[in-house]
Write a protein that holds these residues in place. Structure first.
Motif, PDB file in Angstrom:
ATOM      1  N   ARG A  46      59.578  37.072  48.042  1.00 28.08           N
ATOM      2  CA  ARG A  46      58.241  37.034  48.657  1.00 28.08           C
ATOM      3  C   ARG A  46      57.740  38.432  48.967  1.00 28.08           C
ATOM      4  O   ARG A  46      56.589  38.779  48.676  1.00 28.08           O
ATOM      5  N   ARG A  47      58.605  39.254  49.555  1.00 33.81           N
ATOM      6  CA  ARG A  47      58.199  40.622  49.901  1.00 33.81           C
ATOM      7  C   ARG A  47      57.855  41.442  48.656  1.00 33.81           C
ATOM      8  O   ARG A  47      56.879  42.198  48.649  1.00 33.81           O
ATOM      9  N   ALA A  48      58.676  41.301  47.622  1.00 32.28           N
ATOM     10  CA  ALA A  48      58.441  42.062  46.395  1.00 32.28           C
ATOM     11  C   ALA A  48      57.115  41.659  45.749  1.00 32.28           C
ATOM     12  O   ALA A  48      56.342  42.513  45.297  1.00 32.28           O
ATOM     13  N   VAL A  49      56.827  40.376  45.722  1.00 29.81           N
ATOM     14  CA  VAL A  49      55.562  39.899  45.155  1.00 29.81           C
ATOM     15  C   VAL A  49      54.394  40.391  45.997  1.00 29.81           C
ATOM     16  O   VAL A  49      53.379  40.866  45.475  1.00 29.81           O
ATOM     17  N   ARG A  50      54.535  40.308  47.328  1.00 29.34           N
ATOM     18  CA  ARG A  50      53.479  40.781  48.229  1.00 29.34           C
ATOM     19  C   ARG A  50      53.218  42.275  48.022  1.00 29.34           C
ATOM     20  O   ARG A  50      52.075  42.711  47.949  1.00 29.34           O
ATOM     21  N   MET A  51      54.289  43.066  47.898  1.00 31.18           N
ATOM     22  CA  MET A  51      54.145  44.505  47.688  1.00 31.18           C
ATOM     23  C   MET A  51      53.468  44.797  46.349  1.00 31.18           C
ATOM     24  O   MET A  51      52.615  45.689  46.250  1.00 31.18           O
ATOM     25  N   ALA A  52      53.827  44.049  45.318  1.00 29.72           N
ATOM     26  CA  ALA A  52      53.209  44.244  44.005  1.00 29.72           C
ATOM     27  C   ALA A  52      51.722  43.910  44.055  1.00 29.72           C
ATOM     28  O   ALA A  52      50.892  44.628  43.484  1.00 29.72           O
ATOM     29  N   CYS A  53      51.372  42.841  44.749  1.00 33.33           N
ATOM     30  CA  CYS A  53      49.960  42.466  44.861  1.00 33.33           C
ATOM     31  C   CYS A  53      49.164  43.508  45.628  1.00 33.33           C
ATOM     32  O   CYS A  53      48.007  43.772  45.295  1.00 33.33           O
ATOM     33  N   GLU A  54      49.774  44.116  46.638  1.00 36.48           N
ATOM     34  CA  GLU A  54      49.081  45.154  47.396  1.00 36.48           C
ATOM     35  C   GLU A  54      48.838  46.394  46.542  1.00 36.48           C
ATOM     36  O   GLU A  54      47.817  47.047  46.671  1.00 36.48           O
ATOM     37  N   ARG A  55      49.768  46.693  45.643  1.00 34.45           N
ATOM     38  CA  ARG A  55      49.631  47.880  44.798  1.00 34.45           C
ATOM     39  C   ARG A  55      48.697  47.636  43.617  1.00 34.45           C
ATOM     40  O   ARG A  55      48.071  48.555  43.120  1.00 34.45           O
ATOM     41  N   PHE A  56      48.627  46.410  43.140  1.00 36.27           N
ATOM     42  CA  PHE A  56      47.811  46.072  41.981  1.00 36.27           C
ATOM     43  C   PHE A  56      46.452  45.610  42.453  1.00 36.27           C
ATOM     44  O   PHE A  56      46.349  44.672  43.219  1.00 36.27           O
ATOM     45  N   ASP A  57      45.433  46.270  42.007  1.00 38.73           N
ATOM     46  CA  ASP A  57      44.074  45.950  42.433  1.00 38.73           C
ATOM     47  C   ASP A  57      43.573  44.742  41.641  1.00 38.73           C
ATOM     48  O   ASP A  57      43.147  44.871  40.498  1.00 38.73           O
ATOM     49  N   LEU A  58      43.656  43.558  42.253  1.00 39.92           N
ATOM     50  CA  LEU A  58      43.251  42.331  41.559  1.00 39.92           C
ATOM     51  C   LEU A  58      41.776  42.342  41.201  1.00 39.92           C
ATOM     52  O   LEU A  58      41.360  41.729  40.233  1.00 39.92           O
ATOM     53  N   GLN A  59      40.962  43.056  41.980  1.00 41.19           N
ATOM     54  CA  GLN A  59      39.537  43.148  41.679  1.00 41.19           C
ATOM     55  C   GLN A  59      39.343  43.832  40.328  1.00 41.19           C
ATOM     56  O   GLN A  59      38.531  43.406  39.522  1.00 41.19           O
ATOM     57  N   VAL A  60      40.100  44.882  40.056  1.00 39.62           N
ATOM     58  CA  VAL A  60      39.997  45.594  38.782  1.00 39.62           C
ATOM     59  C   VAL A  60      40.444  44.684  37.639  1.00 39.62           C
ATOM     60  O   VAL A  60      39.863  44.703  36.562  1.00 39.62           O
ATOM     61  N   ALA A  61      41.456  43.857  37.870  1.00 35.77           N
ATOM     62  CA  ALA A  61      41.969  42.979  36.819  1.00 35.77           C
ATOM     63  C   ALA A  61      40.925  41.981  36.354  1.00 35.77           C
ATOM     64  O   ALA A  61      40.972  41.507  35.220  1.00 35.77           O
ATOM     65  N   ARG A  62      39.960  41.655  37.187  1.00 32.63           N
ATOM     66  CA  ARG A  62      38.935  40.667  36.837  1.00 32.63           C
ATOM     67  C   ARG A  62      37.669  41.304  36.269  1.00 32.63           C
ATOM     68  O   ARG A  62      36.712  40.611  35.983  1.00 32.63           O
ATOM     69  N   MET A  63      37.648  42.632  36.133  1.00 40.36           N
ATOM     70  CA  MET A  63      36.441  43.320  35.667  1.00 40.36           C
ATOM     71  C   MET A  63      36.295  43.269  34.156  1.00 40.36           C
ATOM     72  O   MET A  63      37.276  43.148  33.423  1.00 40.36           O
ATOM     73  N   SER A  64      35.057  43.397  33.710  1.00 41.96           N
ATOM     74  CA  SER A  64      34.795  43.532  32.277  1.00 41.96           C
ATOM     75  C   SER A  64      35.192  44.950  31.866  1.00 41.96           C
ATOM     76  O   SER A  64      35.326  45.836  32.716  1.00 41.96           O
ATOM     77  N   PRO A  65      35.340  45.216  30.561  1.00 39.53           N
ATOM     78  CA  PRO A  65      35.668  46.576  30.119  1.00 39.53           C
ATOM     79  C   PRO A  65      34.658  47.621  30.617  1.00 39.53           C
ATOM     80  O   PRO A  65      35.049  48.720  31.010  1.00 39.53           O
ATOM     81  N   ALA A  66      33.389  47.295  30.621  1.00 40.92           N
ATOM     82  CA  ALA A  66      32.374  48.240  31.093  1.00 40.92           C
ATOM     83  C   ALA A  66      32.542  48.510  32.585  1.00 40.92           C
ATOM     84  O   ALA A  66      32.404  49.654  33.037  1.00 40.92           O
ATOM     85  N   GLU A  67      32.877  47.471  33.365  1.00 39.82           N
ATOM     86  CA  GLU A  67      33.084  47.648  34.794  1.00 39.82           C
ATOM     87  C   GLU A  67      34.329  48.495  35.066  1.00 39.82           C
ATOM     88  O   GLU A  67      34.340  49.311  35.988  1.00 39.82           O
ATOM     89  N   VAL A  68      35.375  48.311  34.245  1.00 40.53           N
ATOM     90  CA  VAL A  68      36.590  49.110  34.399  1.00 40.53           C
ATOM     91  C   VAL A  68      36.289  50.580  34.129  1.00 40.53           C
ATOM     92  O   VAL A  68      36.733  51.466  34.862  1.00 40.53           O
ATOM     93  N   LEU A  69      35.502  50.846  33.091  1.00 37.74           N
ATOM     94  CA  LEU A  69      35.128  52.222  32.781  1.00 37.74           C
ATOM     95  C   LEU A  69      34.366  52.842  33.947  1.00 37.74           C
ATOM     96  O   LEU A  69      34.665  53.959  34.386  1.00 37.74           O
ATOM     97  N   GLU A  70      33.394  52.120  34.476  1.00 40.19           N
ATOM     98  CA  GLU A  70      32.609  52.622  35.600  1.00 40.19           C
ATOM     99  C   GLU A  70      33.505  52.850  36.822  1.00 40.19           C
ATOM    100  O   GLU A  70      33.396  53.878  37.504  1.00 40.19           O
ATOM    101  N   TYR A  71      34.421  51.926  37.075  1.00 41.41           N
ATOM    102  CA  TYR A  71      35.348  52.055  38.198  1.00 41.41           C
ATOM    103  C   TYR A  71      36.216  53.304  38.014  1.00 41.41           C
ATOM    104  O   TYR A  71      36.449  54.063  38.959  1.00 41.41           O
ATOM    105  N   GLY A  72      36.677  53.525  36.787  1.00 37.05           N
ATOM    106  CA  GLY A  72      37.517  54.687  36.501  1.00 37.05           C
ATOM    107  C   GLY A  72      36.789  55.998  36.705  1.00 37.05           C
ATOM    108  O   GLY A  72      37.389  57.004  37.098  1.00 37.05           O
ATOM    109  N   LEU A  73      35.510  56.003  36.438  1.00 42.29           N
ATOM    110  CA  LEU A  73      34.732  57.221  36.649  1.00 42.29           C
ATOM    111  C   LEU A  73      34.578  57.530  38.135  1.00 42.29           C
ATOM    112  O   LEU A  73      34.566  58.682  38.551  1.00 42.29           O
ATOM    113  N   VAL A  74      34.467  56.490  38.938  1.00 37.48           N
ATOM    114  CA  VAL A  74      34.290  56.666  40.377  1.00 37.48           C
ATOM    115  C   VAL A  74      35.642  56.880  41.083  1.00 37.48           C
ATOM    116  O   VAL A  74      35.718  57.597  42.071  1.00 37.48           O
TER     117      VAL A  74
END
Length: 100
Positions: A46-74
């Motif tokens: 449970r702790r390992a999964v929780r830590m991985a989720c905190e490190r992985f930005d789930l919002q970025v995972a749901r973005m379109s390629p164009a949104e990811v590019l824009e996010y990367g620029l910012v």
């Protein structure tokens, strides 16, 4: 009238039992984490999964390629110097690449 208290012995009423198949190395890693943290294997998982989720930005995972590019620029992950070095290396690889 006395208040009624509910006691749960054993498994927490909110727990959900699941079955996953892990390779031997993952099982060994879970065992080591549990021992190091002084907790059960379930709690270590449970702790390992929780830590991985905190490190992985789930919002970025749901973005379109164009949104990811824009996010990367910012939110750049490399400095300008690191980016320039990466670009040089990538260009050199492309220049040396020969199609089959």
């Amino acid at each position: 009238m006395r208040p009624v208290s509910y006691y749960s012995y054993g498994m927490n009423r909110n727990d959900i039992r699941v079955t996953y198949a892990f390779d031997r190395q993952t099982v060994a890693d879970i065992d080591q984490l549990a021992e190091a943290w002084g907790v059960s294997k379930s709690e270590a998982t449970r702790r390992a999964v929780r830590m991985a989720c905190e490190r992985f930005d789930l919002q970025v995972a749901r973005m379109s390629p164009a949104e990811v590019l824009e996010y990367g620029l910012v939110h750049p992950t490399r400095s300008r110097k690191e980016t320039a070095a990466w670009q040089r290396d990538a260009r050199a690889l492309r220049k040396d690449w020969e199609p089959r």
